[in-house]
Write a protein that holds these residues in place. Sequence first.
Motif, PDB file in Angstrom:
ATOM      1  N   ALA A  27       0.823  -1.218   0.000  1.00 55.14           N
ATOM      2  CA  ALA A  27       0.000   0.000   0.000  1.00 55.14           C
ATOM      3  C   ALA A  27       0.861   1.274   0.000  1.00 55.14           C
ATOM      4  CB  ALA A  27      -0.922  -0.007   1.207  1.00 55.14           C
ATOM      5  N   ASN A  28       2.167   1.114  -0.204  1.00 56.53           N
ATOM      6  CA  ASN A  28       3.097   2.245  -0.245  1.00 56.53           C
ATOM      7  C   ASN A  28       3.131   3.051   1.049  1.00 56.53           C
ATOM      8  OD1 ASN A  28       4.119   1.813  -2.877  1.00 56.53           O
ATOM      9  ND2 ASN A  28       2.220   2.647  -3.704  1.00 56.53           N
ATOM     10  N   HIS A  29       3.086   2.353   2.168  1.00 56.07           N
ATOM     11  CA  HIS A  29       3.215   2.992   3.477  1.00 56.07           C
ATOM     12  C   HIS A  29       4.585   2.615   4.045  1.00 56.07           C
ATOM     13  CE1 HIS A  29      -0.867   4.501   3.680  1.00 56.07           C
ATOM     14  NE2 HIS A  29      -1.278   3.336   3.219  1.00 56.07           N
ATOM     15  N   GLY A  30       5.591   3.327   3.576  1.00 51.22           N
ATOM     16  CA  GLY A  30       6.974   3.000   3.900  1.00 51.22           C
ATOM     17  C   GLY A  30       7.321   3.089   5.369  1.00 51.22           C
ATOM     18  N   TRP A  31       6.802   4.096   6.065  1.00 52.21           N
ATOM     19  CA  TRP A  31       7.129   4.225   7.484  1.00 52.21           C
ATOM     20  C   TRP A  31       6.569   3.068   8.298  1.00 52.21           C
ATOM     21  CZ3 TRP A  31      11.034   6.872   8.881  1.00 52.21           C
ATOM     22  CH2 TRP A  31      11.387   8.032   8.214  1.00 52.21           C
ATOM     23  N   LEU A  32       5.331   2.710   8.024  1.00 51.07           N
ATOM     24  CA  LEU A  32       4.736   1.575   8.735  1.00 51.07           C
ATOM     25  C   LEU A  32       5.508   0.299   8.419  1.00 51.07           C
ATOM     26  CD1 LEU A  32       2.593   0.292  10.523  1.00 51.07           C
ATOM     27  CD2 LEU A  32       1.080   0.191   8.524  1.00 51.07           C
ATOM     28  N   LYS A  86      -5.402  -5.375   7.827  1.00 52.56           N
ATOM     29  CA  LYS A  86      -6.646  -4.919   7.190  1.00 52.56           C
ATOM     30  C   LYS A  86      -7.212  -3.731   7.957  1.00 52.56           C
ATOM     31  CE  LYS A  86     -11.233  -6.577   5.901  1.00 52.56           C
ATOM     32  NZ  LYS A  86     -12.149  -7.724   5.930  1.00 52.56           N
ATOM     33  N   ARG A  87      -7.182  -3.838   9.265  1.00 48.68           N
ATOM     34  CA  ARG A  87      -7.720  -2.756  10.094  1.00 48.68           C
ATOM     35  C   ARG A  87      -6.845  -1.502  10.009  1.00 48.68           C
ATOM     36  NH1 ARG A  87     -10.978  -3.218  15.272  1.00 48.68           N
ATOM     37  NH2 ARG A  87     -11.080  -1.071  15.936  1.00 48.68           N
ATOM     38  N   LEU A  88      -5.540  -1.681  10.112  1.00 50.11           N
ATOM     39  CA  LEU A  88      -4.623  -0.538  10.039  1.00 50.11           C
ATOM     40  C   LEU A  88      -4.696   0.158   8.695  1.00 50.11           C
ATOM     41  CD1 LEU A  88      -1.373  -1.900  11.712  1.00 50.11           C
ATOM     42  CD2 LEU A  88      -2.702   0.077  12.459  1.00 50.11           C
ATOM     43  N   LEU A  89      -4.698  -0.622   7.653  1.00 50.34           N
ATOM     44  CA  LEU A  89      -4.643  -0.029   6.326  1.00 50.34           C
ATOM     45  C   LEU A  89      -5.996   0.469   5.848  1.00 50.34           C
ATOM     46  CD1 LEU A  89      -2.042  -2.454   4.850  1.00 50.34           C
ATOM     47  CD2 LEU A  89      -1.700  -0.082   5.506  1.00 50.34           C
ATOM     48  N   SER A  90      -7.077  -0.003   6.443  1.00 54.10           N
ATOM     49  CA  SER A  90      -8.372   0.548   6.054  1.00 54.10           C
ATOM     50  C   SER A  90      -8.500   1.981   6.557  1.00 54.10           C
ATOM     51  CB  SER A  90      -9.525  -0.313   6.567  1.00 54.10           C
ATOM     52  OG  SER A  90      -9.613  -0.256   7.974  1.00 54.10           O
ATOM     53  N   SER A  91      -7.918   2.289   7.722  1.00 56.97           N
ATOM     54  CA  SER A  91      -7.943   3.669   8.191  1.00 56.97           C
ATOM     55  C   SER A  91      -7.058   4.530   7.301  1.00 56.97           C
ATOM     56  CB  SER A  91      -7.502   3.768   9.652  1.00 56.97           C
ATOM     57  OG  SER A  91      -6.144   3.407   9.791  1.00 56.97           O
ATOM     58  N   ALA A  92      -5.971   3.965   6.764  1.00 55.89           N
ATOM     59  CA  ALA A  92      -5.129   4.703   5.828  1.00 55.89           C
ATOM     60  C   ALA A  92      -5.886   4.965   4.532  1.00 55.89           C
ATOM     61  CB  ALA A  92      -3.847   3.927   5.547  1.00 55.89           C
ATOM     62  N   ARG A  93      -6.719   3.993   4.122  1.00 56.18           N
ATOM     63  CA  ARG A  93      -7.531   4.216   2.912  1.00 56.18           C
ATOM     64  C   ARG A  93      -8.514   5.351   3.146  1.00 56.18           C
ATOM     65  NH1 ARG A  93      -8.629  -1.632   2.156  1.00 56.18           N
ATOM     66  NH2 ARG A  93     -10.729  -1.111   2.792  1.00 56.18           N
ATOM     67  N   MET A  94      -9.039   5.440   4.347  1.00 56.66           N
ATOM     68  CA  MET A  94      -9.950   6.544   4.652  1.00 56.66           C
ATOM     69  C   MET A  94      -9.232   7.887   4.503  1.00 56.66           C
ATOM     70  SD  MET A  94     -13.080   5.968   5.217  1.00 56.66           S
ATOM     71  CE  MET A  94     -13.488   7.510   5.979  1.00 56.66           C
ATOM     72  N   LYS A  95      -8.000   7.975   5.010  1.00 55.92           N
ATOM     73  CA  LYS A  95      -7.248   9.215   4.881  1.00 55.92           C
ATOM     74  C   LYS A  95      -7.019   9.559   3.417  1.00 55.92           C
ATOM     75  CE  LYS A  95      -4.976   8.725   9.303  1.00 55.92           C
ATOM     76  NZ  LYS A  95      -3.763   8.335  10.009  1.00 55.92           N
ATOM     77  N   THR A  96      -6.739   8.546   2.606  1.00 56.00           N
ATOM     78  CA  THR A  96      -6.550   8.767   1.175  1.00 56.00           C
ATOM     79  C   THR A  96      -7.847   9.248   0.541  1.00 56.00           C
ATOM     80  OG1 THR A  96      -4.869   7.050   1.105  1.00 56.00           O
ATOM     81  CG2 THR A  96      -5.856   7.673  -0.979  1.00 56.00           C
ATOM     82  N   LEU A  97      -8.938   8.671   0.940  1.00 53.11           N
ATOM     83  CA  LEU A  97     -10.232   9.077   0.408  1.00 53.11           C
ATOM     84  C   LEU A  97     -10.498  10.542   0.705  1.00 53.11           C
ATOM     85  CD1 LEU A  97     -13.002   8.395  -0.861  1.00 53.11           C
ATOM     86  CD2 LEU A  97     -13.755   7.778   1.429  1.00 53.11           C
ATOM     87  N   PHE A  98     -10.194  10.968   1.922  1.00 56.57           N
ATOM     88  CA  PHE A  98     -10.460  12.351   2.291  1.00 56.57           C
ATOM     89  C   PHE A  98      -9.503  13.332   1.627  1.00 56.57           C
ATOM     90  CE2 PHE A  98     -12.699  10.417   5.959  1.00 56.57           C
ATOM     91  CZ  PHE A  98     -13.940  10.965   5.667  1.00 56.57           C
TER      92      PHE A  98
END
Length: 120
Positions: A27-32, A86-98
């Motif tokens: 998901a290209n979340h390098g820091w995580l 899934k839980r961690l990255l779904s919140s990241a998807r929300m940030k991307t959506l916003f």
Amino acid sequence: MLVAIVAAVAMFVDDAISVVLVQAEAANHGWLAGICDGAMWGVGILTTTISINAFDGHSLTEKVLVALLVTVANVLGTKAGQLMGKRLLSSARMKTLFRREGLTLEERVSALERSKRGHL
């Protein structure tokens, strides 16, 4: 028995973190992904050290327990990591959506409400 349990717990944590690492990289979340990679080293070396010491010892029971419990921990840790990621990255998807341009306030509120109900 305690040695086998500690090795299994360490393997469970190692596997769970490794699955989150792979999901974060994808998901290209390098820091995580980097944090997961760093955390994996500690629990991975613990699992390896305990397992090598157990297999080098003279107790057949301890060898079998370590092998069995670490194998079970592999399976359970992988599934746990999948759920955590899934839980961690779904919140990241929300940030991307916003961050997407062109969304109205109503669309953002609707997306937030859907996510609370598990529809996003």
